[in-house]
Motif scaffolding. Structure first.
Motif, PDB file in Angstrom:
ATOM      1  N   GLU A   1       1.472  -6.288   2.269  1.00 42.63           N
ATOM      2  CA  GLU A   1       0.676  -7.420   1.767  1.00 42.63           C
ATOM      3  C   GLU A   1      -0.565  -6.931   1.021  1.00 42.63           C
ATOM      4  N   LYS A   2      -1.240  -5.942   1.587  1.00 46.22           N
ATOM      5  CA  LYS A   2      -2.457  -5.426   0.936  1.00 46.22           C
ATOM      6  C   LYS A   2      -2.110  -4.786  -0.399  1.00 46.22           C
TER       7      LYS A   2
ATOM      8  N   ILE B   1      -2.038   3.567  -5.769  1.00 43.62           N
ATOM      9  CA  ILE B   1      -2.308   3.383  -4.343  1.00 43.62           C
ATOM     10  C   ILE B   1      -2.243   4.756  -3.683  1.00 43.62           C
ATOM     11  N   PHE B   2      -3.200   5.035  -2.812  1.00 44.51           N
ATOM     12  CA  PHE B   2      -3.187   6.300  -2.074  1.00 44.51           C
ATOM     13  C   PHE B   2      -3.147   5.967  -0.592  1.00 44.51           C
ATOM     14  N   ILE B   3      -2.045   6.374   0.037  1.00 46.13           N
ATOM     15  CA  ILE B   3      -1.823   6.027   1.441  1.00 46.13           C
ATOM     16  C   ILE B   3      -2.224   7.173   2.343  1.00 46.13           C
TER      17      ILE B   3
ATOM     18  N   ILE C   1       4.011  -2.034   8.671  1.00 44.15           N
ATOM     19  CA  ILE C   1       4.446  -2.004   7.275  1.00 44.15           C
ATOM     20  C   ILE C   1       4.209  -3.333   6.567  1.00 44.15           C
ATOM     21  N   GLU C   2       4.350  -4.456   7.286  1.00 44.97           N
ATOM     22  CA  GLU C   2       4.138  -5.757   6.642  1.00 44.97           C
ATOM     23  C   GLU C   2       2.705  -5.906   6.146  1.00 44.97           C
ATOM     24  N   ALA C   3       1.744  -5.502   7.011  1.00 49.35           N
ATOM     25  CA  ALA C   3       0.333  -5.618   6.640  1.00 49.35           C
ATOM     26  C   ALA C   3       0.015  -4.713   5.449  1.00 49.35           C
TER      27      ALA C   3
END
Ligand code: CDP
Length: 222
Positions: A212-213, A142-144, A207-209
């Motif tokens: 979830e992703k 994952i790349f944020i 952060i929740e969204a």
């Protein structure tokens, strides 16, 4: 380099990379808890190395100073209360540009992935080069990313709380920009997304969204 980045069959490795204050740490902690995986904040290794150089009055850009600190890295440096200071972060991005320092810290990261502590089934590593260099065959990458101003606001909140002053925000913004530039432009393991990484922009997501992703993506890969 390379004491073998390929892992033994069973190990799960989740790579989370991205620029400074993008939310990697928060996401990595939530995922590690939910998935019951061991967690390694690889930035702490560079911060710990930098802090140990600063403590003896050394120069974080000097290879001899930085390498000897990286080779001696231990719990005292990793648990030092000054680890999270922005001055430590800035020095960390200087030691992190030195190839021999990265090489010295690679073994620590590979050992962690191969033998996750506490009998965990796998690990989550967050950093800059996990998906590209440390574990190119990670189970999921994952790349944020997030806009620089958003990242600076989040870091100002974290460091100073809600009442942060404009000059505190400005200084953090400057530091982040300088650090991003050093991390992206260095020749050795620069900050960049792996081709097979899932790109997550957290500028307008809580952060929740984001969690979830990221979780949905990872569960598809397990
Ligand atoms: O928490 P934040 O995103 O601000 O930084 P960090 O992850 O603690 O990393 C501090 C510095 O260490 C970064 O600016 C990078 O220069 C370096 N670093 C790196 O080069 N490679 C990694 N895998 C992790 C951190």
């Amino acid at each position: 380099m390379n004491d073998n980045t390929s892992l033994d069959d069973a190990s799960i490795v989740i790579a989370i990379d991205g620029p400074a204050a993008s939310g990697k740490g928060t996401l990595a902690r939530k995922l590690a808890k939910y998935l019951d995986l061991a967690l390694l904040d690889t930035g702490a290794l560079y911060r710990g190395t930098a802090l140990s150089v600063l403590k003896v009055g050394g120069d974080p850009s000097d290879e001899m100073d930085a390498l000897s600190a990286a080779l001696r890295i231990g719990n005292a440096d990793l648990n030092d209360p000054n680890l999270r200071n922005e001055s430590t972060a800035s020095a960390a991005s200087k030691v992190a540009a030195i190839p021999s320092v990265r090489e010295a810290l690679l073994k620590y990261q590979h050992d962690f992935m191969k033998n996750p502590p506490d009998g965990k089934e796998g690990s989550i590593l967050d950093g800059r080069d996990i998906g590209t260099v440390i574990c190119p065959n990670a189970t999921a990458k994952i790349f944020i990313i997030a806009e620089t101003e958003t990242r600076a606001k989040r870091r100002a909140l974290e460091v100073f709380g809600t009442g942060y002053k404009t000059e505190e925000y400005d200084r953090i913004l400057q530091d982040l920009k300088q650090r991003d530039e050093r991390d992206q432009k260095r020749a050795s393991a620069p900050l960049k997304a792996a081709e097979d990484a899932y790109l997550l922009d957290t500028t307008n997501s809580d952060i929740e969204a984001v969690f979830e992703k990221a979780l949905g993506f990872i569960l598809n890969k397990l």
